[in-house]
Design an enzyme around this catalytic site. Structure first.
Site, PDB file in Angstrom:
ATOM      1  N   GLU A 105       7.267   4.215  -4.562  1.00  0.00           N
ATOM      2  CA  GLU A 105       6.679   3.384  -3.499  1.00  0.00           C
ATOM      3  C   GLU A 105       7.733   2.430  -2.948  1.00  0.00           C
ATOM      4  O   GLU A 105       8.646   2.012  -3.666  1.00  0.00           O
ATOM      5  CB  GLU A 105       5.526   2.548  -4.077  1.00  0.00           C
ATOM      6  CG  GLU A 105       4.138   2.985  -3.640  1.00  0.00           C
ATOM      7  CD  GLU A 105       3.788   2.614  -2.194  1.00  0.00           C
ATOM      8  OE1 GLU A 105       4.650   2.746  -1.302  1.00  0.00           O
ATOM      9  OE2 GLU A 105       2.645   2.217  -1.972  1.00  0.00           O
ATOM     10  N   ASP A 106       7.565   2.063  -1.683  1.00  0.00           N
ATOM     11  CA  ASP A 106       8.488   1.101  -1.078  1.00  0.00           C
ATOM     12  C   ASP A 106       8.251  -0.309  -1.594  1.00  0.00           C
ATOM     13  O   ASP A 106       9.181  -1.008  -1.970  1.00  0.00           O
ATOM     14  CB  ASP A 106       8.388   1.142   0.463  1.00  0.00           C
ATOM     15  CG  ASP A 106       6.952   0.965   0.989  1.00  0.00           C
ATOM     16  OD1 ASP A 106       5.996   0.967   0.180  1.00  0.00           O
ATOM     17  OD2 ASP A 106       6.790   0.835   2.213  1.00  0.00           O
ATOM     18  N   ASP A 109       2.575  -4.978  -3.013  1.00  0.00           N
ATOM     19  CA  ASP A 109       2.130  -6.251  -2.464  1.00  0.00           C
ATOM     20  C   ASP A 109       0.987  -6.746  -3.365  1.00  0.00           C
ATOM     21  O   ASP A 109       1.235  -7.381  -4.381  1.00  0.00           O
ATOM     22  CB  ASP A 109       1.708  -5.976  -1.015  1.00  0.00           C
ATOM     23  CG  ASP A 109       1.412  -7.227  -0.227  1.00  0.00           C
ATOM     24  OD1 ASP A 109       2.099  -8.223  -0.414  1.00  0.00           O
ATOM     25  OD2 ASP A 109       0.483  -7.209   0.613  1.00  0.00           O
ATOM     26  N   PHE A 158       7.214 -11.219   4.877  1.00  0.00           N
ATOM     27  CA  PHE A 158       7.132  -9.857   5.396  1.00  0.00           C
ATOM     28  C   PHE A 158       8.529  -9.333   5.676  1.00  0.00           C
ATOM     29  O   PHE A 158       9.342  -9.999   6.298  1.00  0.00           O
ATOM     30  CB  PHE A 158       6.263  -9.803   6.660  1.00  0.00           C
ATOM     31  CG  PHE A 158       5.699  -8.434   6.871  1.00  0.00           C
ATOM     32  CD1 PHE A 158       4.571  -8.025   6.181  1.00  0.00           C
ATOM     33  CD2 PHE A 158       6.326  -7.524   7.711  1.00  0.00           C
ATOM     34  CE1 PHE A 158       4.070  -6.738   6.334  1.00  0.00           C
ATOM     35  CE2 PHE A 158       5.829  -6.241   7.879  1.00  0.00           C
ATOM     36  CZ  PHE A 158       4.698  -5.852   7.184  1.00  0.00           C
ATOM     37  N   ARG A 171      11.954   0.911  10.592  1.00  0.00           N
ATOM     38  CA  ARG A 171      12.132   1.672   9.344  1.00  0.00           C
ATOM     39  C   ARG A 171      13.571   2.135   9.174  1.00  0.00           C
ATOM     40  O   ARG A 171      14.044   2.348   8.068  1.00  0.00           O
ATOM     41  CB  ARG A 171      11.253   2.933   9.354  1.00  0.00           C
ATOM     42  CG  ARG A 171       9.765   2.679   9.272  1.00  0.00           C
ATOM     43  CD  ARG A 171       9.038   4.000   9.021  1.00  0.00           C
ATOM     44  NE  ARG A 171       7.625   3.914   9.312  1.00  0.00           N
ATOM     45  CZ  ARG A 171       6.701   3.443   8.470  1.00  0.00           C
ATOM     46  NH1 ARG A 171       7.055   3.026   7.283  1.00  0.00           N
ATOM     47  NH2 ARG A 171       5.433   3.406   8.814  1.00  0.00           N
TER      48      ARG A 171
END
Ligand code: IMP
Length: 182
Positions: A105-106, A109, A158, A171
């Site tokens: 996963e990136d 959160d 963010f 991206r």
């Protein structure tokens, strides 16, 4: 997640490309020592983990028999508050039964997406299931979810770049940037 009715711009670099490259190599090193001569399925979560998964896969040594697979998910409800209910847009192509799986996963959160996906894959009786997450925001965590291979802990801000987006943008950036309103 920033509100979509305000615009955002790049602020500054949080993680430069050299630091990311070095850390991805360290994570691959851990995977190399744990899976030597084994078969491994890397499951990247689209789209955010595409670049990370590709870089990680290329640093895994040849003695490991690697398959690459991908899942695509979207969360139900509005984008700024993750409900935890995850809709599977694309499932893995490889059967998970008796496989060594690393879910890639990136970012973690709240942890709701990752914990949902882990539970779903565990129910398929893999031989082993671990998670590899590039970024974690510990301050935002809502559910406990073990991460075996973690890149960086970051503050509650963010970020975009290296696969991560804001409304589909940025991206492609090689560094990871903070965004601000403006
Ligand atoms: P979670 O279910 O709350 O852990 O949400 C994880 C998802 O939220 C990630 O896969 C990203 O798509 C998105 N996300 C959370 N924080 C960021 C960020 O800082 N930049 C880009 N996407 C983010």
């Amino acid at each position: 997640m920033p509100e979509t009715n305000v615009s955002f711009k790049l602020c500054d670099i949080l993680l430069p490309r050299e630091q990311i490259r070095k850390r991805v190599a360290e994570l691959a090193g851990m995977i190399n020592s744990e899976y030597r001569n084994e078969r491994l399925v890397l499951v990247g979560v689209l789209k955010g983990a595409v670049i990370f998964t590709a870089d990680l896969a290329r640093m895994i040594e040849d003695s490991i028999d690697v398959r690459m697979d991908f899942m695509a998910v979207s969360s139900y409800g509005n984008s700024s508050s993750s409900s935890g209910a995850v809709k599977i847009i694309k499932d893995m192509d490889t059967p998970a039964l008796n496989q060594n799986i690393i879910l890639v996963e990136d970012i973690m959160d709240t942890g709701l997406t990752l914990s949902y996906l882990k539970d779903m894959l565990m129910a398929r009786n893999p031989k082993s299931l671990k998670t590899c997450v590039l970024l974690e925001k510990p301050e935002r965590k809502k559910v406990e979810c073990a991460i075996e291979y973690r890149g960086f802990e970051i503050p509650d801000e963010f970020v975009v770049g290296y696969g991560l987006d804001y409304a589909g943008r940025w991206r492609n950036l090689s560094d990871i940037w903070r965004v601000v309103e403006g």
